[in-house]
Structures are given as structure tokens and as C-alpha cells.
Design an enzyme around this catalytic site. Structure first.
Site, mmCIF file in Angstrom:
data_model
loop_
_atom_site.group_PDB
_atom_site.id
_atom_site.type_symbol
_atom_site.label_atom_id
_atom_site.label_comp_id
_atom_site.label_asym_id
_atom_site.label_seq_id
_atom_site.Cartn_x
_atom_site.Cartn_y
_atom_site.Cartn_z
ATOM 1 C CD GLU C 61 -1.885 -2.341 1.460
ATOM 2 O OE1 GLU C 61 -0.758 -2.629 1.898
ATOM 3 O OE2 GLU C 61 -2.801 -3.176 1.351
ATOM 4 C CG HIS C 130 -11.310 -5.754 7.872
ATOM 5 N ND1 HIS C 130 -10.141 -6.153 8.458
ATOM 6 C CD2 HIS C 130 -11.300 -6.305 6.624
ATOM 7 C CE1 HIS C 130 -9.474 -6.938 7.620
ATOM 8 N NE2 HIS C 130 -10.147 -7.037 6.510
HETATM 9 C C1 LIG Z 1 -2.483 -4.407 4.611
HETATM 10 C C2 LIG Z 1 -3.531 -5.246 4.018
HETATM 11 N N1 LIG Z 1 -3.845 -5.058 2.732
HETATM 12 C C3 LIG Z 1 -4.834 -5.778 2.158
HETATM 13 C C4 LIG Z 1 -5.513 -6.709 2.880
HETATM 14 C C5 LIG Z 1 -6.668 -7.480 2.232
HETATM 15 N N2 LIG Z 1 -6.358 -8.891 2.155
HETATM 16 C C6 LIG Z 1 -6.849 -9.774 3.046
HETATM 17 S S1 LIG Z 1 -6.288 -11.319 2.776
HETATM 18 C C7 LIG Z 1 -5.419 -10.815 1.415
HETATM 19 C C8 LIG Z 1 -4.627 -11.782 0.593
HETATM 20 C C9 LIG Z 1 -3.596 -12.440 1.408
HETATM 21 O O1 LIG Z 1 -2.887 -13.365 0.643
HETATM 22 P P1 LIG Z 1 -1.806 -14.258 1.368
HETATM 23 O O2 LIG Z 1 -0.970 -13.404 2.243
HETATM 24 O O3 LIG Z 1 -1.099 -15.011 0.310
HETATM 25 O O4 LIG Z 1 -2.635 -15.236 2.298
HETATM 26 P P2 LIG Z 1 -3.757 -16.254 1.840
HETATM 27 O O5 LIG Z 1 -5.054 -15.529 1.930
HETATM 28 O O6 LIG Z 1 -3.439 -16.691 0.474
HETATM 29 O O7 LIG Z 1 -3.691 -17.360 2.826
HETATM 30 C C10 LIG Z 1 -5.550 -9.470 1.206
HETATM 31 C C11 LIG Z 1 -4.900 -8.719 0.111
HETATM 32 C C12 LIG Z 1 -5.156 -6.872 4.231
HETATM 33 N N3 LIG Z 1 -5.780 -7.739 5.037
HETATM 34 N N4 LIG Z 1 -4.159 -6.141 4.766
#
Ligand SMILES: Cc1ncc(C[n+]2csc(CCOP(=O)(O)OP(=O)(O)O)c2C)c(N)n1
Ligand SMILES: Cc1ncc(C[n+]2csc(CCOP(=O)(O)OP(=O)(O)O)c2C)c(N)n1
Ligand SMILES: [Mg+2]
Ligand SMILES: [Mg+2]
Lengths: 327, 332, 327, 332
Positions: C61, C130
Site C-alpha cells: 500500500e 476492517h
Molecule cells: C495491509 C492489508 N492489505 C490488504 C488486505 C486485504 N487482504 C486480506 S487477505 C489478502 C490476501 C492475502 O494473501 P496471502 O498473504 O497469500 O494469504 P492467503 O489468503 O493466500 O492465505 C488481502 C490482500 C489486508 N488484510 N491487509
């Protein structure tokens, strides 16, 4: 009789004593271990208490705050130091999404007593990336305590109270105050959060001054006294919690309110203070309150504009005169 | 130039802003000054003067800026550590790594618009402590952005040794697995620096993706300001001596003299031309007026919206029905 | 006759039209290129305008905002989207130390028209990471414009005005509003910053409502009308700039002020609105103003506590009744 | 357990919070559950359930938390994505990479106090887009912190393919030059995962510095919630099929059956025990009261200051002389 020491020395003494009082206390920050020691506030502490307890930190501000939180979970009481509040903005996520809500989120089971010292630059061409004070932001966050010590006595007492308290705290330190001396007790003592101090008793108007605006506010009160105007100067010392009752009591006596704040006017702390008074039916305001703030502009570097930018005792005195005239 | 600024710094107390001098680190910016084109963007950290110069921005506006005058590059608003010169596509700023991320955005903008030019970010090894830096590296690698990262690794962030903050002193090695080609070199050998940067600039210019050049160099002066910061005892005298013996300017001069490409007469002539230019800059700065109007609002916001005026219509909203339910979020 | 479309559709339409009107416009954000498209606000745009113009972004971000600034320097007009304002806190440095002060620092030579869309989660157990709305923070920063559109009409017009304006802007979008429909003109149009809208004309009290508090404020006004209380509802639409004159004019007519804000009370935007009215000698306030806010607490997940946490039309109506009783 | 939660998710609309299920990714948390000790800390990203379980936190409090009840692990304040269990030293949170940085701090705290235990951070490959993650990696390497980074690389952050965001899919390779030893492996082979993590945990426990284990795995379900997110067309069916064929639980069962270490009877018995436990958890959650008191202030602040009470004196300040000049900053 207490010795007279400077604001910077008072911070150093508080930190030194905290390190001595408890092994749980550690200090983290860029250059805290060097002789220059954050403008003298940590000088010599690494030699005395060990470089593992007074620890230089990489230029990774977000990590520094988050790591302090993690360290607090293991029982430590970290003090995090930032040479400029502007650098600390990299750690807003750690402060906002984690530190401030940790107690809440854990349902009261886990507290993280992290103290963050944020120094606000002023003057000598600091410019827009070295002079911001965002105390109003922090006070807006539930779960964080915010102190704005104006004197050496309060700097020491609030720092100790923060380190040995149970909630995360941000201490806003005005760089211009660092040389100012005051009588300061040698022993480790506390200044409680949420307790305003009446720095000067007065009759005609209430002047609430925050942090580095306290000395010019006191000088303004002195100027006004010469003119026969008796000003009550209130220093809230902490803005979260904010001692609203003390301010209200003074205003209900004087009927007039001026707030002097070292920060931008719109959506700042002065707005909260005025709103808190205005919304109270018992305030008995006899004239519209007045704010003395920095203009809603970033800080100019040139000393020619710095002079127009920062208000001082004359501007404060004029504001008080104005509010009395309007009544 | 830096020496001249230092000589004038305190006597009159007229240059009131933090200045991070770059004496000892002349080679990288000097080489860049020969390689960059007007269409390129250059973003600098707090140690701005060399980079400002490298992008061909006007020297007198630098002096006037430091003196806080209205004729300064930023009208006296920014000072040394935040100076920029929009017309020259040069932008500096004091918050570490911030400008590197902006540089990645400029590189993206150029790539997206298929415009000529590359984006260059100049910074110290300290900035690589910041996570923001690694976001830029990761993105540059993933998108093959036309960006050149230039690290002047002078071993210290203020008084903090790199090895207190990082496990190794080799940043070039760390960026490579992110898809950023990299090279490290002795940064005080001006011809070598020129050659390496020249290859790097060409590679980025030709669309071969991002590169990082890590130049090991050294600052002679204090971290900031002209006063000696040696009392902080953060670096050994023999280290300072080593690097002073390896002054990039002396090394270059020796080499050129050996090759018989310059003689003493030419050097003296250059020196006196430079001295003249500097004197002219000082005179310009000191004769310039201070900014006087506060104008806070218009300094922070634009008054006009020409693009919106041209593209958008004026409309009045009709009544809004407030008795609609809120969007149901379930389950996220 | 205009079609009635939802807030989400209005945002999508504005973005679609902006992309069509100028090649300079690009959209950056996590998942903006997927069919779900940020709650439907970017659905289909990548297919139509190209995945290079509507670009999925890494979960970085801070870089995203800084890169948008850099892209703006090269002539683009980026729109940055965050599914939650909470995620955007990682980019506070880019916003505060760079974006907000860019024009100032360049001495007016360089403007960076970056639009940031920040969605504020609400309800259904969003919990403390959130659901934060920090609009007051952004409005405190010089050099940033802050919009809080409450309706589909304003969502479209303010987004277009922001994209084609010359200053960086943060648009706060209440997630709960996304389904609400309104008549929205098809052509691309503007809603100017700093122009409040009187959403309901009234006599007895002024009710200023921000963003997602506008619909409940309108419903409260309806309830009160049944009781014979005539409420003037003012929607500032943007809080930076804030249309102080419009609020003052209404208060000087009604003499009473209630502010409903979707955010924490202390040091929030309602404080600024109350202060701006209180400090004006012409306001003619007849009773103390009242704030209706979220409590000074992080957001609870449990629906049982969510109900206590979020104020609605009943709380607003009660506040208006209270302020009239006190006069 | 996850399947059971999904079955119950919508019918009653009682679990009102975003839930990121970890079906298909059971191997890593299951292996950790055998390796971690009470003195260890475990920090999890949004996909919390497996890690919660791995740290031995009580299952019924997880169910009650998701149901928003006062008996939940966090009294119903946090929900699935932010759940923690202080007594078990388990802490989750939804903001990516945030918990990884906190984990580094816990590792530092343990090291500093020479306490037993290690710190473990579990997260997805998406979190490694964040600069904050690299600050933690850099620091762990420089200070040789007792931390184990566990990446469950399931290739996607929500619907975004790793290769859209990063130049390679090999995070293990990228952390190594920071001084963080690393290893990557097929993350659905439970015995292999156990063996690799066991070695890693031991290495960190023995003071050999930080490690990162990258387990390639896959989530079967939607990113969040039980609904199908396939309409986003972000992953090919054959990829899903491949990973479903390589279900970590089936693979393990096949292996154990081949070795004759378990028989069908034992499996059925285990299954019915688990079903019983889950039923008990549902019953507990549904029978539990909702939190009812707002108590906003005391939920956000501590009321007592026992340590300060014990250590600090009460003092009154004397008069302050306001006519002192401000500290002169020159030149910085
Ligand atoms: C700082 C931040 N940006 C965006 C999000 C929104 N978000 C929630 S889960 C996710 C994807 C996470 O992917 P990963 O770290 O690979 O974990 P997975 O869900 O695949 O287990 C995102 C972008 C967040 N929680 N925190
Ligand atoms: C975010 C941030 N944190 C801290 C600082 C304070 N600071 C100014 S210069 C500096 C050291 C920079 O070192 P390096 O990047 O190596 O550049 P050098 O000064 O050695 O040229 C620091 C820590 C800053 N400007 N920004
Ligand atoms: Mg350096
Ligand atoms: Mg993933």
C-alpha cells in the site's frame, strides 16, 4: 531544594531511572546509543545500562513500533524514540492497527505498555518533512494515551508514568523546549495522565495552552497582566485523556476561552477543546472562543516565512484581547 | 561548491536549514550528470546537492533556496534536504526511501505512456533498512520498470554502521533475486563509476528492466552540517584516512595527469571558472528577496481546475430517498 | 428522466467515463481487475479499458500511493482504490510526507492529481481492523481534499471532480451506502468541493450529517417532522474544504446544532464543525451543540455490541430533541 | 472442523464475521501443533484457525468467538480474522505482515531476556508484498533472532496470482541473502512438512538464528467465506484438481495405511471423536451469552497502574519560568 535541570536532562534522567528501576525497561531508536543521544536525552545511557538495553535501531520505523509491541508481550516495557515525529509516520500501521487496539482486541487480557517519544522539530529551516505535530491524530485513536509535556518537571513525570503504566503512550516533545530549565525532583515521580495544571490563576479569561505553546502563553498572560487583564493559564499536559472538567471549571469562572495549540488549526486539538466546552450547558461562555494555531499550511523553510507561520506571545495576547472585546 | 557553502555556512547564519554535504561522494552524481537526459527523472534523498547538479538544475537557484529566498528553486519553502526543480525533473526529499517509491511510480508512468526517458533514484544504504524500499524493488522487478536504483553505500546511516542494521553490506546481492539486475563497485574511481553507470543507464533505457548500482563510497564531513561529528566516535580515523587518500577528485586528477589529458594550467582555469560561478551564485542568493506573502491557502491548493472545467458538466442532484436499507455485507 | 442507479454503480460509471474521457486516467488497486471489482465499482473496466489501465496492484500500500504520485508527475491521473481504509494506513507516509505537501514544497510548480478511494467497512463483524474511518485525520492535513459522498449522485460527481481536479484527494466511501439508489445523470458531471447541500430545509434545528450518517439523519428528520420539529439537514459532502459558511448560515437561522459523524467522537470532524460555529460571533447559538458519533472505542466484532456501537436515526432524533429542550 | 463451520455458516446467519477457511492447507498448522511448546509464541495472519489450533488454544473458545459470544477467546470482540488467545501465546490479526513484525519483536524480547521459547510467524505469500515484512526479515537476520517464518505459499493473494505481484515465486531464495536461512518444500506432504519444520524449529530453538520455511500448498475454498469465488476465474480448474488430488489429509492417510500404521476402524473412531468435539463446541457457542455491557472506556484502557503505583512517588511541580528562550536548533 530541587536542582534546576533542562527539559532534555529531565527526559534523560527519567529514562536513566526507569532503566535502573526495572530490567523490563529497554530503549529503542536510531542513534540512542551515541554520545549525541537524541539531543542529549539518551547520552551515556548505553554505556551505563548496556547497548542491548539502549539499542540503536535500523531505519525501519514500522518494524520498530511493532517490535516494541512484540517485546512488550514478552514482558518488556520498551521506550521507542523518534528524532522527528515525521519519521514515525512510517509506523502508523503498527500504531493504529495494532498498538492502539491490542488491549481492546484481547478483551482486556493483554496490555502492551509501549512508550513512544516523538520529537517535533521547529525553526531553523526544518521545513515540511521535519516539523509536523500530529498530536490530534493520536488523541483521536481509542486505546492510546497522548502527552504533551511543556516543562522539565512534566517531561520527567509523564515519561516515568508512561513507562510504568499499562497502556501504550505517545509523548509529543517540542524540540524548542529542550533547553528550558525548571526545578525537578531527583527521585522518580509520576505525573498522572488526564490531570490539567493551572499554571497561572486568573479571573478574566481562560487560556488553554498545549505543549510548546505553554511558555508563550505564560508570557502572553504576563503581558496582559500589565494591561490589567487577569488570565488563567491551563496546561492540560495530556490530551488523551483530556481533563475536560478542569477546563470547564475555569471557563465557567471566566466566561472566555482561548486555546493555543502548536499545530494546524482545522481538525486539530483546539477544535476538540472548544467543542467540549461549547457542548456543555454549564460552560457559561460569554464570548466566542478563539483558536491560536499554525495556519493550515505545511511548514515553510525560509526564516522569513517561518516568522509568519509560528504564532507567539503577541498573537496569543491579541487573541485574548479580542475575545474580551467581543463579549 | 560544497566547501564554499561550508565556509559561508555559519558566519552570517543565513543558510538556515539542515544541509547534508556530499564531499567525498562526488563521483556518482558527476557521472550521472553526463548520462542523464532532460526527459529522465531523478529522485534524491536528503543529500541532494550532487543529484541536483547531476540533473542540470540551475546552481543559483540552489544557493538561493538554501538562503531561503523567493528566487530559490522552491521559493525558499523546501531548503537543502527537500529541494526540487520541477522543470529539470529533479525531486528531492528528506524522508528515507519515500523518493525511491515515487521514482518507481515515475518509471511506471513512463513505461505506461511509452514515453522516452528513465527514472533514477539516488539514495544511501540507510534507506534500504526501510520496508518501503523493498516494495519498490519488488514492484520494479515484477513489472520490469525502467528504473535505475543508485545506492551510494557510505557505510553509515548518520552514526550507525551498516552492519549494526543489516546482516551483510551487500545490497546488490539482495535485490537480484527480486528481478533487479545489480552491480557493485568501488565508487570513488570516477571513470569506473562512469562506465558502470553508463552501461546501467543504457540497459534501463533499452528496456532491459530495472537495475541497481551499488557504489561503495564515503562521506568526509559530518552527517549533517559543517561541524565535526567525530565526538560520536562512530568511525575510526584510519577508515577516514583511507577514504581521504582515495578522494574521487584527486584520483581522477592523477589519472588524467598521468594520461597527460589535462595539465595544471587547465585545472587552475577550471578552478577559477568554478570559483567565479560560485561567487556569482552567492551574490545572486544574497541579493534576492525573501518570500514575503504568506498566502497559505494558495500555497497548498490549486485555485484552478482547468481540466475539470473542460470535461465535466454542471448538474443539480434530485431528491434522495433515505429510507433504503444499508448494503448487507455478509459475509465480508 | 435520469436512471436510478446505486452508489456502487455510480462509482463504476464515473470511473468508466473518466477512463474514456482521458488516457491520463489509470486505476490502481488490489483486485480492481477482477469480476468482483471492489464491490462492483470496477467490474468490467479492465476488460473494457485494458488491464494496464485498470491494474491489479501488489499488497504494497505504501508503494501504491507513492507510485501514484510518481505516475502523476509523468502526466497521469491515477485513481487508487483500497477495499478498506484500514489497509491504507500503511501508506500514511506517502500521503502525509509526500502527497499532501507536494504542491506546497514545489512552490506551486508541480501538482499531483491523485485520487484515493478508501472504503470504510461496517457491520457483519468487520471488527477493529476492517472498519476505521479516519476522515478527520486526512482533513487535518493541508494540501489534501477530503470528500465523504453520501449518495450515488455525489459519489459520481465528486469522483469525477477529483480525478480531473489538480489536487490530491481522498474519498471516503461508506460500505453500507453501496446499495443505495438515486437518480443519477448519465453524462459526466462535477460536484464541487467545499459546497454543502441542504438536503432538507428546516426551521428548528440544524443537523449536519457526514457520509454514511446522512441517510439516518434524513430518517431522523422525518421522525421529528411527525413530532412537529422541523430540522434542516446539511450534508457538507466534503470536509476539506469544509463549507463553514453554509453551516453557519443555517445555525444562525435555527439557533441549534447537532452533528452526526460516522467516526470516533473525540478529536473528530464533529469537533471541528462545532468549533467553527462556536467561534463565530454571528452564529447565534441558542443551546449547546451536540455530537452523535461512534463511542471512543475500537469496533467490536460481535453483533450484540455492534448494535450498541453504531448510532442510528433514533440516537440522532434523540440528540435533536435534547438540544431543543436545553434551550 | 472447517467443513462443519461452513455447513453451519449461513443457515442461521449467526457467525457474522469474515472467515478465511484453511481447507487444503492443514499440513503446516498440524505439524506445528506437534512441535510448539507453551513457552513459544505464534503469530498468525487472517487465515487463523489452523494456527489457533496449532498453539493448543481451546477450540470451544474459537467457536464462541466466531459466534460473537462473551465466552469467545476475545469475548466476541475480534472474530475469526483477529482472534487471539493470550494464555496460549497465540495472536492473530488481519492486516497483512503486521503480525510478522510483532513476531520479530517477541523474538527479540525472548532473546533479550534469555528466556526459553521461540517466536513463530505464519502467513501467506501475499504478506511478502509488504515492505513491513522485509523490515522484519532484515532485522531478524542482522540480530540473529529466534524466529521461524512460515510462509504457506498458496500462490494467490485473494484472486491475485503471485507472479502478477512478484517476479518469482521463490520467497525462500529472496530471504537468504538477508541472513535468514531458508528452505522450500511441497507443503501437502504432512510427514515431510513435519520433518522440515521440526528441523527448523530445532535450529531456531538452538540459537542458530532465524529461519524461513516456504511450504507450497493450496486453498480449496474461496478466499473468504464459504461461497464459491470461482466466478472471478482466477485459477484454472486443472490446478484446483491437481491440488485436490494432493489433499494433505488423504496423502497422509494413504501413507499410513500403506505402512499399516492405522486401519479403517481407527480412522472412524477418530472421526467420530472429532465430530463429537465439534458438536460440543457448537453447543457451547450457541448456549453462550452475548457480550452485553458496552464499557467502552475500560475496554480500551487499563484502569489500574500497579507498577507505577509501586515505583513512583507523588510530587507537585513548582513554578516554571516562561521567559526562557527556545532551544536553538542550528543547524539541524
Ligand atoms: C495491509 C492489508 N492489505 C490488504 C488486505 C486485504 N487482504 C486480506 S487477505 C489478502 C490476501 C492475502 O494473501 P496471502 O498473504 O497469500 O494469504 P492467503 O489468503 O493466500 O492465505 C488481502 C490482500 C489486508 N488484510 N491487509
Ligand atoms: C524515515 C526516516 N527516518 C529517519 C530519518 C533520519 N535520517 C536522516 S538521514 C539518515 C541516515 C541516512 O543514511 P543513508 O541512507 O545511508 O544516507 P547517507 O546519509 O549516508 O548519505 C537518517 C536516519 C529520515 N530522514 N527519514
Ligand atoms: Mg549511508
Ligand atoms: Mg496466498
Amino acid at each position: 531544594m530541587n536542582r534546576s535541570i533542562s527539559y532534555a536532562e529531565a527526559i534523560r534522567e527519567a529514562t536513566d531511572q526507569a532503566l535502573g528501576l526495572s530490567d523490563q525497561v529497554i530503549v529503542l531508536g536510531q542513534l540512542v546509543d551515541t554520545p549525541s543521544g537524541i539531543f542529549g536525552t539518551t547520552t551515556g545511557l548505553a554505556e551505563k545500562h548496556g547497548a542491548d538495553r539502549v539499542q540503536d535501531y535500523p531505519v525501519s520505523e514500522n518494524l520498530m513500533t511493532a517490535a516494541a509491541l512484540g517485546a512488550a508481550l514478552t514482558g518488556l516495557r520498551p521506550v521507542v524514540c523518534h528524532q522527528r515525529l515525521d519519521f514515525m509516520i512510517y509506523s502508523m500501521d503498527a500504531i493504529t492497527n495494532w498498538l492502539a487496539l491490542w488491549r481492546f482486541k484481547s478483551n482486556g487480557k493483554s496490555g502492551v505498555p509501549v512508550t513512544i517519544r516523538a520529537i517535533v522539530g521547529k525553526g531553523w529551516g526544518q521545513g515540511p518533512q521535519h516539523s509536523k505535530s500530529l498530536h490530534a491524530w493520536f488523541a483521536h485513536l481509542p486505546g492510546l494515551r497522548v502527552a504533551m509535556p511543556a516543562t522539565a518537571f512534566d517531561a520527567k513525570g509523564l515519561l516515568l508514568e508512561s513507562i510504568f503504566g499499562e497502556d501504550p503512550t505517545i509523548i509529543i516533545e517540542g524540540r524548542g523546549l529542550f533547553s528550558m530549565k525548571e526545578e525537578v525532583p531527583e527521585k522518580p515521580y509520576r505525573v498522572r495522565f488526564g490531570k490539567a495544571l493551572i499554571r497561572r490563576v486568573g479571573r478574566d479569561a481562560t487560556l488553554v495552552a498545549l505543549g510548546s505553546m505553554v511558555p508563550p502563553a505564560m508570557r502572553a498572560a504576563e503581558i496582559l497582566a500589565q494591561e490589567g487583564i487577569s488570565v488563567e493559564v491551563i496546561d492540560p499536559r495530556t490530551i488523551s485523556p483530556l481533563d475536560r472538567p478542569a477546563i470547564l471549571e475555569s471557563v465557567s469562572k471566566t466566561g472566555h476561552l482561548v486555546v493555543a495549540e502548536p499545530g494546524w488549526q482545522s481538525f486539530g486539538a483546539a477544535a476538540e477543546i472548544i467543542a467540549a466546552v461549547a457542548e456543555n450547558p454549564a460552560s457559561g461562555l460569554k464570548s466566542p472562543p478563539v483558536r491560536v494555531n499554525f495556519p493550515d499550511s505545511h511548514t515553510p523553510m525560509s526564516m522569513a516565512l517561518e516568522k509568519l507561520y509560528y504564532p507567539g506571545e503577541q498573537e496569543i495576547a491579541e487573541a485574548v484581547r479580542g475575545t474580551l472585546k467581543k463579549s | 561548491m560544497e566547501e564554499a557553502l561550508i565556509a559561508q555556512y555559519h558566519p552570517a547564519d543565513e543558510m538556515r536549514c539542515p544541509i547534508h554535504f556530499c564531499i567525498g561522494q562526488e563521483a556518482v552524481p558527476a557521472a550521472l550528470s553526463l548520462l542523464l537526459k532532460p526527459e529522465d527523472y531523478l529522485f534524491s534523498h536528503h543529500r541532494t546537492h550532487g543529484y541536483y547538479f547531476a540533473k542540470g538544475a540551475p546552481l543559483r537557484e540552489l544557493f538561493a533556496e538554501i538562503y531561503g529566498r523567493a528566487t530559490g528553486a522552491n521559493g525558499g519553502l523546501a531548503g537543502s534536504q527537500d529541494i526540487s526543480h520541477t522543470e529539470s525533473r529533479f525531486f528531492g526529499g528528506a524522508i528515507l526511501a519515500g523518493a525511491v517509491c515515487i521514482a518507481a511510480g515515475a518509471a511506471f508512468g513512463l513505461q505506461h505512456q511509452k514515453a522516452k526517458g528513465i527514472s533514477v533514484a539516488g539514495f544511501g544504504e540507510g534507506a534500504t533498512d526501510e520496508g518501503a524500499f523493498w516494495e519498490a524493488v519488488n514492484h520494479a522487478g515484477a513489472k520490469s520498470l525502467p528504473i535505475l536504483f543508485v545506492v551510494e553505500n557510505n557505510r553509515y546511516a548518520t552514526f550507525s554502521d551498516q552492519l549494526k542494521r543489516q546482516q551483510t553490506d551487500n545490497i546488490a546481492e539482495r535485490v537480484a533475486p527480486f528481478g533487479v539486475k545489480s552491480q557493485s563497485l568501488f565508487g570513488n574511481d570516477a571513470p569506473l563509476v562512469w562506465k558502470t553507470l553508463s552501461q546501467a543507464v543504457n540497459s534501463v533505457r533499452n528496456g532491459s528492466g530495472p537495475m541497481l548500482v551499488e557504489a561503495y563510497t564515503y562521506r568526509w564531513n559530518s552527517h549533517v552540517g559543517p561541524e565535526d561529528d567525530g565526538f560520536n566516535k562512530y568511525r575510526p580515523q584510519r577508515e577516514i584516512d583511507f577514504w581521504k587518500r582515495n578522494c574521487p577528485i584527486s584520483l581522477l586528477r592523477q589519472k588524467l595527469e598521468k594520461l597527460d589529458w589535462i595539465d595544471n594550467g587547465e585545472v587552475s582555469q577550471m578552478e577559477s571558472e568554478i570559483a567565479g560561478e560560485i561567487a556569482e551564485c552567492f551574490a545572486f542568493a544574497k541579493a534576492s528577496p525573501f518570500p514575503s506573502e504568506a498566502n497559505w491557502h494558495s500555497r497548498n491548493f490549486s485555485n484552478a481546475t482547468p481540466v475539470a472545467d473542460a470535461l465535466l458538466a454542471e448538474e443539480e442532484s434530485t431528491d434522495f430517498n433515505p429510507s433504503q436499507g444499508e448494503a448487507k455485507l455478509a459475509p465480508y
